[in-house]
Design a protein around this motif. Structure first.
Motif, PDB file in Angstrom:
ATOM      1  N   UNK A  70      38.762  77.857  67.857  1.00  0.00           N
ATOM      2  CA  UNK A  70      38.421  77.306  66.476  1.00  0.00           C
ATOM      3  C   UNK A  70      36.982  77.311  66.869  1.00  0.00           C
ATOM      4  N   UNK A  71      35.942  77.161  65.979  1.00  0.00           N
ATOM      5  CA  UNK A  71      34.452  77.261  66.075  1.00  0.00           C
ATOM      6  C   UNK A  71      34.152  76.036  67.056  1.00  0.00           C
ATOM      7  N   UNK A  72      33.119  76.143  67.843  1.00  0.00           N
ATOM      8  CA  UNK A  72      32.501  75.485  68.595  1.00  0.00           C
ATOM      9  C   UNK A  72      31.453  74.736  67.968  1.00  0.00           C
ATOM     10  N   UNK A  73      31.443  73.430  67.947  1.00  0.00           N
ATOM     11  CA  UNK A  73      29.982  72.601  67.829  1.00  0.00           C
ATOM     12  C   UNK A  73      29.067  73.103  68.446  1.00  0.00           C
ATOM     13  N   UNK A  74      27.713  73.114  68.181  1.00  0.00           N
ATOM     14  CA  UNK A  74      26.377  73.717  68.675  1.00  0.00           C
ATOM     15  C   UNK A  74      25.473  72.552  68.624  1.00  0.00           C
ATOM     16  N   UNK A  75      24.618  72.176  69.320  1.00  0.00           N
ATOM     17  CA  UNK A  75      23.370  71.508  69.087  1.00  0.00           C
ATOM     18  C   UNK A  75      22.307  71.957  69.900  1.00  0.00           C
ATOM     19  N   UNK A  76      21.039  71.709  69.361  1.00  0.00           N
ATOM     20  CA  UNK A  76      19.795  72.515  70.097  1.00  0.00           C
ATOM     21  C   UNK A  76      19.355  71.522  71.283  1.00  0.00           C
ATOM     22  N   UNK A  77      19.377  72.209  72.458  1.00  0.00           N
ATOM     23  CA  UNK A  77      18.690  71.688  73.637  1.00  0.00           C
ATOM     24  C   UNK A  77      17.155  71.642  73.630  1.00  0.00           C
ATOM     25  N   UNK A  78      16.768  72.751  73.387  1.00  0.00           N
ATOM     26  CA  UNK A  78      14.981  72.923  73.334  1.00  0.00           C
ATOM     27  C   UNK A  78      15.039  74.422  72.540  1.00  0.00           C
TER      28      UNK A  78
ATOM     29  N   UNK B 212      20.496  61.714  75.877  1.00  0.00           N
ATOM     30  CA  UNK B 212      20.569  60.643  75.512  1.00  0.00           C
ATOM     31  C   UNK B 212      20.825  60.146  73.898  1.00  0.00           C
ATOM     32  N   UNK B 213      21.768  59.249  73.903  1.00  0.00           N
ATOM     33  CA  UNK B 213      22.261  58.861  72.472  1.00  0.00           C
ATOM     34  C   UNK B 213      22.877  60.198  71.783  1.00  0.00           C
ATOM     35  N   UNK B 214      23.599  60.939  72.666  1.00  0.00           N
ATOM     36  CA  UNK B 214      24.328  61.956  71.823  1.00  0.00           C
ATOM     37  C   UNK B 214      23.609  63.389  71.393  1.00  0.00           C
ATOM     38  N   UNK B 215      22.189  63.082  72.075  1.00  0.00           N
ATOM     39  CA  UNK B 215      21.325  64.439  71.674  1.00  0.00           C
ATOM     40  C   UNK B 215      20.307  64.808  73.047  1.00  0.00           C
TER      41      UNK B 215
ATOM     42  N   UNK C 273      31.959  67.470  78.003  1.00  0.00           N
ATOM     43  CA  UNK C 273      31.451  68.601  78.420  1.00  0.00           C
ATOM     44  C   UNK C 273      30.676  69.571  77.735  1.00  0.00           C
ATOM     45  N   UNK C 274      29.786  70.172  77.931  1.00  0.00           N
ATOM     46  CA  UNK C 274      29.121  71.007  77.140  1.00  0.00           C
ATOM     47  C   UNK C 274      28.693  72.104  77.668  1.00  0.00           C
ATOM     48  N   UNK C 275      28.801  73.595  77.146  1.00  0.00           N
ATOM     49  CA  UNK C 275      28.398  74.609  77.895  1.00  0.00           C
ATOM     50  C   UNK C 275      26.824  74.904  77.316  1.00  0.00           C
TER      51      UNK C 275
END
Length: 395
Positions: free
Chosen positions: A190-198, A232-235, A157-159
């Protein structure tokens, strides 16, 4: 003790049945009621109500019977000098109890200083959930505004957090809004990994997440219209065509028609606007053989500060109805919640007042089967009316 008031609402005949909702006041002493969520907090297999109020994040325990009192418990208070603004609740570890994240630091006019605008916290559940929860501060962007949990894989899951503005924005111009996805680590401190959605939209307001054919998708309402992205494909990446491109959107929700086979999208336009609009499948002007939300239909222009939206089949018709709420008196000096119901042709929608008084200046709406009777009920929080109401479905 908070007062409980109930009365019966009967509205006109439809498909040989009469929509019938009974209103219960859960709380009439809230401060604002910015946002609602629904989920089992205490593990008793009954959905509870969670709310982001002005300075407190609270939950109301489901008593198990319509009409009984819902007891209020404070999870966290005064996390930032500014107001709270949003809450997300979902069971992401499979233990039957929701995990909770919250947004605060609500200061929409401050788009330059991240120390004065925006905040994101994960709340660690205590052994007794009626006691104070431990807040874990996460990274945040300016003007934190909306959040939801998204399932992006098996037990993954992601927030998703959507701000209102981008850094340095003025009047909806400038940098794009940084919509981020946060992945919780095993040790949430501990630190949460983040990724850009848009990062291309301006003045985003609300968003919808759904899973379709094994793929998680998101629709973000913005100044530019409704943008779709998919995991898709991890992003996360943009997909398909825009919905209502060029039309400023505030609230956005996805529903279904025709035995829940044909999707549609409902939106409040413009942001905090007066119109309820539905986008249905139809021919695209520059691609007539493609069907992708090409037909736009306005259901009403009588809202004032439209701010709450739900698509669900409350009446068991096989096609979803649209519930919409607004928070300022309209031209008829009314606030409230309305239900829009499609006819058998799915072309004509009829409007029914669920609350046609001054009882609910609606800030947010959620749908859930609160009493386990098989019918969806409606939960509303009122901004000017300072209340939380349940509309019990008596279908």
């Amino acid at each position: 003790m908070r007062t409980l008031i109930t009365f019966l609402l009967l509205i006109g005949p439809l498909y040989a049945q009469t929509p019938n909702f009974k209103i219960q006041v859960v709380d009439n002493q809230i401060a604002i009621g910015y946002g609602l969520a629904v989920g089992d907090v205490d593990g008793d297999r009954k959905p509870d109500i969670l709310m982001a109020d002005q300075k407190e994040f609270v939950w109301y325990r489901n008593p198990g019977k319509a009409g009984d009192a819902w007891k209020r418990h404070v999870m966290a208070a005064n996390l930032t000098p500014q107001d709270n603004v949003c809450i997300a609740a979902r069971d992401i570890d499979g233990d039957g109890r929701v995990e909770v994240a919250v947004g605060a630091g609500w200061n929409p006019s401050e788009t330059n200083d991240t120390t004065k605008s925006g905040a994101v916290f994960y709340l660690i559940r205590p052994k007794d959930p009626t006691q104070t929860w431990e807040p874990v501060r996460l990274h945040h962007e300016i003007t934190t505004h909306r959040m939801r949990w998204a399932r992006v894989g098996n037990n993954q899951y992601q927030l998703i957090v959507v701000p209102l503005h981008g850094l340095g924005n003025k009047n909806g111009e400038g940098r794009g809004v940084r919509v981020l996805a946060y992945e919780p680590p095993k040790d949430v401190r501990k630190p949460w990994k983040r990724m850009m959605v848009d990062s291309a939209l301006h003045m985003t307001h609300n968003f919808e997440i759904w899973e379709d054919a094994g793929e998680t998708r998101m629709l973000i309402g913005s100044k530019e219209g409704g943008k779709q992205v998919a995991y898709r494909n991890g992003r996360w990446m943009p997909v398909d065509r825009w919905i209502g491109a060029g039309n400023g959107m505030g609230e956005v929700r996805r529903g279904f028609q025709g035995d829940r086979k044909v999707p549609f999208v409902a939106s409040v336009e413009p942001m905090h606007g007066n119109k309820l609009v539905v986008y249905k499948n139809g021919p695209i002007a520059d691609a007539p053989n493609q069907l992708m939300y090409g037909v736009q239909q306005t259901l009403t222009e009588q809202l004032s500060q439209g701010h709450a939206l739900v698509c669900a089949d409350f009446l068991k018709l096989g096609s979803d109805q649209v519930a919409v709420g607004w928070r300022n008196p309209n031209a008829d000096k009314k606030v409230g919640v309305r239900l829009f119901v499609p006819d058998n042709t799915l072309q004509t929608w009829k409007e029914y007042p669920l609350d046609d008084s001054v009882m609910m200046a609606c800030e947010d709406l959620q749908a859930a089967d609160l009493d386990n009777d098989g019918d969806l009920d409606l939960i509303a929080s009122g901004r000017a009316t300072l209340n939380v109401l349940i509309y019990w479905n008596q279908r």
